[in-house]
Scaffold this motif. Sequence first.
Motif, short mmCIF file in Angstrom:
data_model
loop_
_atom_site.label_atom_id
_atom_site.label_comp_id
_atom_site.label_asym_id
_atom_site.label_seq_id
_atom_site.Cartn_x
_atom_site.Cartn_y
_atom_site.Cartn_z
N TYR A 36 -15.89 2.52 2.20
CA TYR A 36 -16.06 1.34 3.05
C TYR A 36 -16.61 1.75 4.43
O TYR A 36 -17.61 1.23 4.91
CB TYR A 36 -14.72 0.61 3.20
N PHE A 48 3.92 0.79 3.90
CA PHE A 48 3.26 1.97 3.33
C PHE A 48 3.42 3.17 4.25
O PHE A 48 2.55 3.46 5.06
CB PHE A 48 1.78 1.69 3.09
N ARG A 70 -0.20 4.89 1.85
CA ARG A 70 -1.40 4.50 1.10
C ARG A 70 -2.45 5.58 1.36
O ARG A 70 -2.55 6.07 2.49
CB ARG A 70 -1.88 3.17 1.69
N VAL A 93 -14.85 -5.83 2.05
CA VAL A 93 -13.98 -5.31 3.11
C VAL A 93 -12.66 -4.66 2.68
O VAL A 93 -11.83 -4.38 3.53
CB VAL A 93 -13.62 -6.43 4.13
N VAL A 129 7.43 -7.53 1.59
CA VAL A 129 6.30 -6.78 2.16
C VAL A 129 6.60 -5.30 1.97
O VAL A 129 7.69 -4.83 2.28
CB VAL A 129 6.11 -7.08 3.66
N VAL A 169 -0.51 -10.54 4.65
CA VAL A 169 0.52 -10.29 3.64
C VAL A 169 1.89 -10.76 4.17
O VAL A 169 2.66 -11.42 3.46
CB VAL A 169 0.55 -8.78 3.28
N THR A 223 -16.95 -1.47 11.85
CA THR A 223 -15.51 -1.28 11.69
C THR A 223 -14.99 0.01 12.30
O THR A 223 -15.71 1.02 12.35
CB THR A 223 -15.17 -1.29 10.18
N ASP A 273 -4.78 6.26 4.89
CA ASP A 273 -4.36 5.48 6.08
C ASP A 273 -4.15 6.42 7.27
O ASP A 273 -3.27 7.28 7.23
CB ASP A 273 -3.04 4.76 5.81
N PRO A 274 -4.92 6.26 8.35
CA PRO A 274 -4.62 7.07 9.54
C PRO A 274 -3.31 6.63 10.17
O PRO A 274 -2.93 5.46 10.04
CB PRO A 274 -5.79 6.79 10.49
C1 UD1 Z 1 -8.73 -1.28 7.20
C2 UD1 Z 1 -9.74 -0.49 7.99
C3 UD1 Z 1 -10.37 -1.39 9.03
C4 UD1 Z 1 -11.08 -2.47 8.33
C5 UD1 Z 1 -10.10 -3.24 7.51
C6 UD1 Z 1 -10.95 -4.18 6.72
C7 UD1 Z 1 -9.10 1.83 8.08
C8 UD1 Z 1 -8.43 2.88 8.86
N1 UD1 Z 1 -9.08 0.62 8.64
O1 UD1 Z 1 -7.67 -1.61 8.06
O2 UD1 Z 1 -11.31 -0.68 9.79
O3 UD1 Z 1 -11.76 -3.30 9.22
O4 UD1 Z 1 -9.35 -2.40 6.63
O5 UD1 Z 1 -10.48 -4.50 5.54
O6 UD1 Z 1 -9.62 2.06 7.01
N2 UD1 Z 1 0.39 -2.00 5.69
C9 UD1 Z 1 1.66 -2.03 5.13
N3 UD1 Z 1 1.90 -2.94 4.13
C10 UD1 Z 1 0.94 -3.82 3.67
C11 UD1 Z 1 -0.34 -3.77 4.26
C12 UD1 Z 1 -0.59 -2.84 5.26
O7 UD1 Z 1 2.55 -1.27 5.51
O8 UD1 Z 1 1.24 -4.60 2.75
C13 UD1 Z 1 0.14 -1.07 6.80
C14 UD1 Z 1 -0.97 -0.07 6.56
O9 UD1 Z 1 -0.48 1.09 5.96
C15 UD1 Z 1 -1.48 0.13 7.99
C16 UD1 Z 1 -1.30 -1.23 8.64
O10 UD1 Z 1 -0.28 -1.87 7.88
O11 UD1 Z 1 -0.68 1.06 8.68
C17 UD1 Z 1 -2.54 -2.09 8.63
O12 UD1 Z 1 -3.09 -2.12 7.31
P1 UD1 Z 1 -4.22 -3.16 6.88
O13 UD1 Z 1 -3.87 -4.49 7.44
O14 UD1 Z 1 -4.39 -3.05 5.41
O15 UD1 Z 1 -5.52 -2.68 7.63
P2 UD1 Z 1 -6.18 -1.21 7.78
O16 UD1 Z 1 -6.05 -0.46 6.52
O17 UD1 Z 1 -5.64 -0.61 9.02
#
Ligand code: UD1
Length: 338
Positions: free
Chosen positions: A152, A219, A294, A88, A216, A204, A128, A297-298
């Motif tokens: 993925y 991104f 990242r 995942v 934290v 996180v 997903t 990332d949408p």
């Molecule tokens: C991604 C997939 C989602 C999938 C999931 C499973 C996409 C668009 N989405 O979720 O479908 O089910 O992974 O693993 O591919 N962020 C930060 N700092 C961090 C971590 C995240 O700023 O340390 C931000 C990311 O840029 C994003 C949001 O938080 O905007 C959520 O990120 P995350 O929790 O990693 O999930 P997705 O990438 O959205």
Amino acid sequence: MNEAFPPVTEKFPVLVTGGAGYIGSHAVLALLDQGWPVAVLDNLVTGFDWAVPEAATLVVGDIADADLVARTLAEHKIGAIMHFAGSVVVPESVENPLKYYDNNTVRSRALIAAAVAAGVPHFIFSSTAATYGIPEVVPVAEDMPKRPINPYGWSKLMTEQMLADATAAHPFNACILRYFNVAGADPQGRAGQSTAGATHLIKVAAEAATGKRGHVAIFGSDFDTPDGTGVRDYIHVSDLAAAHVAALEKLIAEPERNHVMNCGYGRGFSVLEVLDAVDRITNVTIERRLEPRRAGDPPSLVADNSRILATLPWRPQRAELDTIVADALAWERRLADR
Ligand code: UD1
């Protein structure tokens, strides 16, 4: 319409693949709570045997082991499969795509083939929102274009296609659930996200709030969103687990062969809103560091959830962001005490 189907009277054993993992373990609890007997099939690569409740039987092994799967389906008289096993982590899928096509596509094919061969009629699949890629319209509905932007998303979309074709060809019903951002933990503290090295935002942030990491990273703060940070539709893992049980009962009551449903709440929160919620609940300010976007990332990903609301008697119970965050934090503290 959604209250129409009668309660299931005969509850047969359900096989939960990946039932020792994060979302799978919550589905196991939801099934057991509703009186469904459960067998878990998990290779324990990322799952934990202690995450499987005693009331469920744990079979340690791989979904691609055809002999083991056939034996498990027969011995446990399995009537339905919930398939969570897979990989995942989106960035890892970019670095190691063939691992994702193997774990999420090739091995799923083996499991589907085993289900069809054994005559197991009901199959629920973890898909997903990554199948949509960067949607042109948000909230995104099931019929909108699927243009994954990472392996993925493709690995899951290919399995969706196999299921659609298999349901057309065989007496086999499938429900594909497309998850948005799954977070939180069992409100009774029985399960939670335990994987080390997690990358998901709420996990996180919970680690940072409990002293397991120093800061934290944010991104990207220049997205076209209200505060510039990424917006996601965070769904509580217990609500998601409940959706699986409701989907199973729907398949049994009205087999339509192939359902596809978004699982989200239809509203989004930004990274800053999530971090503010963590600070509010803990009364501590987590250190934030602005970092570049990242890859892949949408800006914004929010579910149009009208189909699941119209199809299942499922209603969100823990949709408040503070509830999701508080449950994630409670689990993180439990993990720290282990
Ligand atoms: C991604 C997939 C989602 C999938 C999931 C499973 C996409 C668009 N989405 O979720 O479908 O089910 O992974 O693993 O591919 N962020 C930060 N700092 C961090 C971590 C995240 O700023 O340390 C931000 C990311 O840029 C994003 C949001 O938080 O905007 C959520 O990120 P995350 O929790 O990693 O999930 P997705 O990438 O959205």
